[in-house]
Scaffold this motif. Structure first.
Motif, PDB file in Angstrom:
ATOM      1  N   TYR A  31      10.702  10.548   3.426  1.00 23.27           N
ATOM      2  CA  TYR A  31      10.254   9.523   2.493  1.00 23.27           C
ATOM      3  C   TYR A  31      10.345   9.979   1.041  1.00 23.27           C
ATOM      4  O   TYR A  31      10.027  11.110   0.706  1.00 23.27           O
ATOM      5  CB  TYR A  31       8.808   9.130   2.798  1.00 23.27           C
ATOM      6  N   ARG A  32      10.758   9.051   0.209  1.00 20.43           N
ATOM      7  CA  ARG A  32      10.803   9.250  -1.230  1.00 20.43           C
ATOM      8  C   ARG A  32       9.951   8.171  -1.902  1.00 20.43           C
ATOM      9  O   ARG A  32       9.611   7.163  -1.266  1.00 20.43           O
ATOM     10  CB  ARG A  32      12.250   9.173  -1.740  1.00 20.43           C
ATOM     11  N   PRO A  33       9.600   8.350  -3.145  1.00 21.10           N
ATOM     12  CA  PRO A  33       8.800   7.314  -3.817  1.00 21.10           C
ATOM     13  C   PRO A  33       9.583   6.022  -3.968  1.00 21.10           C
ATOM     14  O   PRO A  33      10.817   6.023  -4.066  1.00 21.10           O
ATOM     15  CB  PRO A  33       8.493   7.944  -5.175  1.00 21.10           C
ATOM     16  N   ALA A  34       8.860   4.901  -3.959  1.00 19.57           N
ATOM     17  CA  ALA A  34       9.498   3.603  -4.190  1.00 19.57           C
ATOM     18  C   ALA A  34       9.943   3.512  -5.643  1.00 19.57           C
ATOM     19  O   ALA A  34       9.294   4.036  -6.543  1.00 19.57           O
ATOM     20  CB  ALA A  34       8.526   2.481  -3.857  1.00 19.57           C
ATOM     21  N   LYS A  35      11.070   2.839  -5.863  1.00 23.43           N
ATOM     22  CA  LYS A  35      11.618   2.702  -7.212  1.00 23.43           C
ATOM     23  C   LYS A  35      11.487   1.264  -7.703  1.00 23.43           C
ATOM     24  O   LYS A  35      11.554   0.320  -6.910  1.00 23.43           O
ATOM     25  CB  LYS A  35      13.098   3.108  -7.223  1.00 23.43           C
ATOM     26  N   PRO A  36      11.327   1.076  -9.010  1.00 24.16           N
ATOM     27  CA  PRO A  36      11.329  -0.284  -9.553  1.00 24.16           C
ATOM     28  C   PRO A  36      12.693  -0.932  -9.316  1.00 24.16           C
ATOM     29  O   PRO A  36      13.726  -0.257  -9.359  1.00 24.16           O
ATOM     30  CB  PRO A  36      11.078  -0.072 -11.052  1.00 24.16           C
ATOM     31  N   ARG A  37      12.671  -2.237  -9.077  1.00 24.44           N
ATOM     32  CA  ARG A  37      13.919  -2.978  -8.886  1.00 24.44           C
ATOM     33  C   ARG A  37      13.963  -4.095  -9.912  1.00 24.44           C
ATOM     34  O   ARG A  37      13.044  -4.922  -9.993  1.00 24.44           O
ATOM     35  CB  ARG A  37      14.000  -3.523  -7.452  1.00 24.44           C
TER      36      ARG A  37
ATOM     37  N   PRO B  82       5.183  -1.624 -11.530  1.00 23.98           N
ATOM     38  CA  PRO B  82       6.635  -1.788 -11.407  1.00 23.98           C
ATOM     39  C   PRO B  82       7.181  -1.518 -10.003  1.00 23.98           C
ATOM     40  O   PRO B  82       8.198  -2.073  -9.613  1.00 23.98           O
ATOM     41  CB  PRO B  82       7.183  -0.773 -12.408  1.00 23.98           C
ATOM     42  N   ALA B  83       6.506  -0.670  -9.236  1.00 23.37           N
ATOM     43  CA  ALA B  83       6.917  -0.359  -7.867  1.00 23.37           C
ATOM     44  C   ALA B  83       5.663  -0.174  -7.034  1.00 23.37           C
ATOM     45  O   ALA B  83       4.596   0.155  -7.564  1.00 23.37           O
ATOM     46  CB  ALA B  83       7.765   0.911  -7.827  1.00 23.37           C
ATOM     47  N   PRO B  84       5.759  -0.383  -5.725  1.00 18.96           N
ATOM     48  CA  PRO B  84       4.569  -0.173  -4.898  1.00 18.96           C
ATOM     49  C   PRO B  84       4.217   1.301  -4.784  1.00 18.96           C
ATOM     50  O   PRO B  84       5.086   2.169  -4.858  1.00 18.96           O
ATOM     51  CB  PRO B  84       4.993  -0.732  -3.536  1.00 18.96           C
TER      52      PRO B  84
ATOM     53  N   GLU C 206       7.756  12.977  -8.205  1.00 18.41           N
ATOM     54  CA  GLU C 206       8.542  12.029  -8.995  1.00 18.41           C
ATOM     55  C   GLU C 206       8.163  10.561  -8.782  1.00 18.41           C
ATOM     56  O   GLU C 206       9.009   9.690  -8.965  1.00 18.41           O
ATOM     57  CB  GLU C 206      10.034  12.201  -8.683  1.00 18.41           C
ATOM     58  N   PRO C 207       6.936  10.229  -8.411  1.00 16.60           N
ATOM     59  CA  PRO C 207       6.632   8.810  -8.168  1.00 16.60           C
ATOM     60  C   PRO C 207       6.481   8.034  -9.471  1.00 16.60           C
ATOM     61  O   PRO C 207       6.049   8.579 -10.491  1.00 16.60           O
ATOM     62  CB  PRO C 207       5.302   8.866  -7.415  1.00 16.60           C
ATOM     63  N   VAL C 208       6.842   6.764  -9.433  1.00 11.61           N
ATOM     64  CA  VAL C 208       6.620   5.880 -10.575  1.00 11.61           C
ATOM     65  C   VAL C 208       5.121   5.617 -10.730  1.00 11.61           C
ATOM     66  O   VAL C 208       4.590   5.583 -11.838  1.00 11.61           O
ATOM     67  CB  VAL C 208       7.390   4.564 -10.384  1.00 11.61           C
ATOM     68  N   VAL C 209       4.453   5.405  -9.609  1.00 10.54           N
ATOM     69  CA  VAL C 209       2.989   5.327  -9.569  1.00 10.54           C
ATOM     70  C   VAL C 209       2.528   6.435  -8.630  1.00 10.54           C
ATOM     71  O   VAL C 209       3.230   6.767  -7.669  1.00 10.54           O
ATOM     72  CB  VAL C 209       2.505   3.944  -9.083  1.00 10.54           C
ATOM     73  N   PRO C 210       1.379   7.050  -8.888  1.00  6.61           N
ATOM     74  CA  PRO C 210       0.954   8.197  -8.080  1.00  6.61           C
ATOM     75  C   PRO C 210       0.914   7.881  -6.592  1.00  6.61           C
ATOM     76  O   PRO C 210       0.473   6.804  -6.178  1.00  6.61           O
ATOM     77  CB  PRO C 210      -0.443   8.512  -8.623  1.00  6.61           C
TER      78      PRO C 210
ATOM     79  N   GLU D 279      -3.477  18.919  -7.223  1.00  8.30           N
ATOM     80  CA  GLU D 279      -2.660  19.663  -8.187  1.00  8.30           C
ATOM     81  C   GLU D 279      -1.262  19.062  -8.292  1.00  8.30           C
ATOM     82  O   GLU D 279      -0.637  19.093  -9.359  1.00  8.30           O
ATOM     83  CB  GLU D 279      -2.562  21.132  -7.774  1.00  8.30           C
ATOM     84  N   ALA D 280      -0.771  18.520  -7.174  1.00  7.96           N
ATOM     85  CA  ALA D 280       0.564  17.910  -7.156  1.00  7.96           C
ATOM     86  C   ALA D 280       0.570  16.528  -7.795  1.00  7.96           C
ATOM     87  O   ALA D 280       1.648  15.933  -7.966  1.00  7.96           O
ATOM     88  CB  ALA D 280       1.077  17.833  -5.719  1.00  7.96           C
ATOM     89  N   GLY D 281      -0.608  16.000  -8.119  1.00  6.80           N
ATOM     90  CA  GLY D 281      -0.675  14.680  -8.747  1.00  6.80           C
ATOM     91  C   GLY D 281      -1.004  13.546  -7.806  1.00  6.80           C
ATOM     92  O   GLY D 281      -1.057  12.384  -8.228  1.00  6.80           O
ATOM     93  N   ALA D 282      -1.217  13.848  -6.522  1.00  2.00           N
ATOM     94  CA  ALA D 282      -1.563  12.796  -5.569  1.00  2.00           C
ATOM     95  C   ALA D 282      -3.002  12.342  -5.788  1.00  2.00           C
ATOM     96  O   ALA D 282      -3.856  13.130  -6.203  1.00  2.00           O
ATOM     97  CB  ALA D 282      -1.383  13.290  -4.140  1.00  2.00           C
ATOM     98  N   GLU D 283      -3.263  11.082  -5.501  1.00  2.00           N
ATOM     99  CA  GLU D 283      -4.617  10.545  -5.579  1.00  2.00           C
ATOM    100  C   GLU D 283      -5.177  10.450  -4.168  1.00  2.00           C
ATOM    101  O   GLU D 283      -4.566   9.844  -3.293  1.00  2.00           O
ATOM    102  CB  GLU D 283      -4.610   9.181  -6.256  1.00  2.00           C
ATOM    103  N   VAL D 284      -6.326  11.062  -3.947  1.00  2.00           N
ATOM    104  CA  VAL D 284      -6.933  11.113  -2.615  1.00  2.00           C
ATOM    105  C   VAL D 284      -7.881   9.933  -2.437  1.00  2.00           C
ATOM    106  O   VAL D 284      -8.709   9.649  -3.303  1.00  2.00           O
ATOM    107  CB  VAL D 284      -7.687  12.438  -2.409  1.00  2.00           C
ATOM    108  N   VAL D 285      -7.728   9.247  -1.300  1.00  3.03           N
ATOM    109  CA  VAL D 285      -8.590   8.119  -0.946  1.00  3.03           C
ATOM    110  C   VAL D 285      -9.229   8.443   0.399  1.00  3.03           C
ATOM    111  O   VAL D 285      -8.522   8.656   1.384  1.00  3.03           O
ATOM    112  CB  VAL D 285      -7.789   6.806  -0.847  1.00  3.03           C
TER     113      VAL D 285
END
Length: 267
Positions: free
Chosen positions: A98-104, A118-120, A140-144, A163-169
């Motif tokens: 899996y890679r981050p979703a990109k804006p279209r 801009p992207a999910p 490299e995500p557009v949104v975390p 540390e990697a920038g992920a948001e924990v829920v």
């Protein structure tokens, strides 16, 4: 592509549908319907999207791509472009790369008008958090990227994720994620148009918890034999859960079906 159900007396659309036509076909229900969704979370609507062969396999050689088609990929992309968040299991992230979703660009105006990013966001469900946080999904995500985990998740892995920038829920009291709590946890962050792409254990968990509102199932005109799993995995339900047919498209022998959980349609 042609619509088989519901039938229409209108002139048939062009053989190749536009992205806008597909988007209208798969638009999320109005807010009042989503408010009455299976999860009970305010405004949340959880949609599943899977592909399977005629004999029920969800992959061939460990990947879903051999069961796909151009039209299937169009619909896959549109479903993502309509969603606020894509929920996926950790094992599927590893297997499918899996890679981050990109804006279209084709959906920029639509998303802006709906108040969407801009992207999910991609939300990964993992109890152990044993993930490679150096991958583009996290760097490299557009949104975390979100990590859905339990309140007792390993502290060292939590620290690495942050540390990697992920948001924990947190969506569980112990180590494991409780599927019944996922739609509400995401809706509380404003992510109400929800899409899950599996894998089968995650989709089975949502179905068993009674929070799956809709299933988009692509049926590939192929037989694989082998021992690949079904689209869901988990303990058998005491009574089969009923869904009602909401739409069927067809192209090149592929069937693109949509089912809603029966009690939503009946209300």
């Amino acid at each position: 592509m042609r619509r088989l159900f519901p039938s229409s007396s209108a002139p048939a659309p062009a053989p190749e549908w536009s992205l806008e036509e597909i988007a209208e076909e798969y638009a999320y229900p109005p807010l009042e319907e989503r408010t009455a969704g299976a999860s009970g979370a305010s405004g949340a609507w959880l949609r599943g999207n899977m592909v399977a062969s005629l004999d029920g396999a969800i992959h061939h050689g460990g990947r879903s791509q051999p069961l796909s088609s151009q039209a299937d990929m169009w619909i896959f992309g549109v479903l993502r472009a309509l969603a606020d968040v894509v929920v996926v299991g950790a094992e599927t992230v590893r297997q499918e790369g899996y890679r981050p979703a990109k804006p279209r660009a084709a959906f920029a105006a639509r998303r802006a008008a709906s108040g969407q990013s801009p992207a999910p966001a991609i939300a990964v469900v993992s109890a152990s958090l044993e993930l490679d946080f150096s991958l583009p999904l996290f760097t490299e995500p557009v949104v975390p990227t979100l990590l859905l985990t339990g309140a007792d998740a390993p502290p060292a892995r939590l620290a690495l994720a942050r540390e990697a920038g992920a948001e924990v829920v947190f969506a569980g009291e112990g180590v494991a994620v409780e599927p019944s709590r996922v739609p509400g946890a995401l809706a509380a962050r404003g992510l109400r148009r929800q899409l899950t792409e599996g894998g089968p254990t995650l989709l089975g968990g949502f179905a068993a918890a009674g929070v799956l509102d809709e299933l988009c199932l692509s049926v590939a005109p192929r037989i694989t034999v082998g021992d690949a799993p079904r689209i869901t995995r988990g303990p058998v339900l005491p009574v089969p859960d009923e869904f009602t047919l909401d739409g069927v498209l067809e192209e090149d022998g592929f069937l693109f079906t949509r089912y809603r959980r029966y009690r939503q349609s009946a209300e």
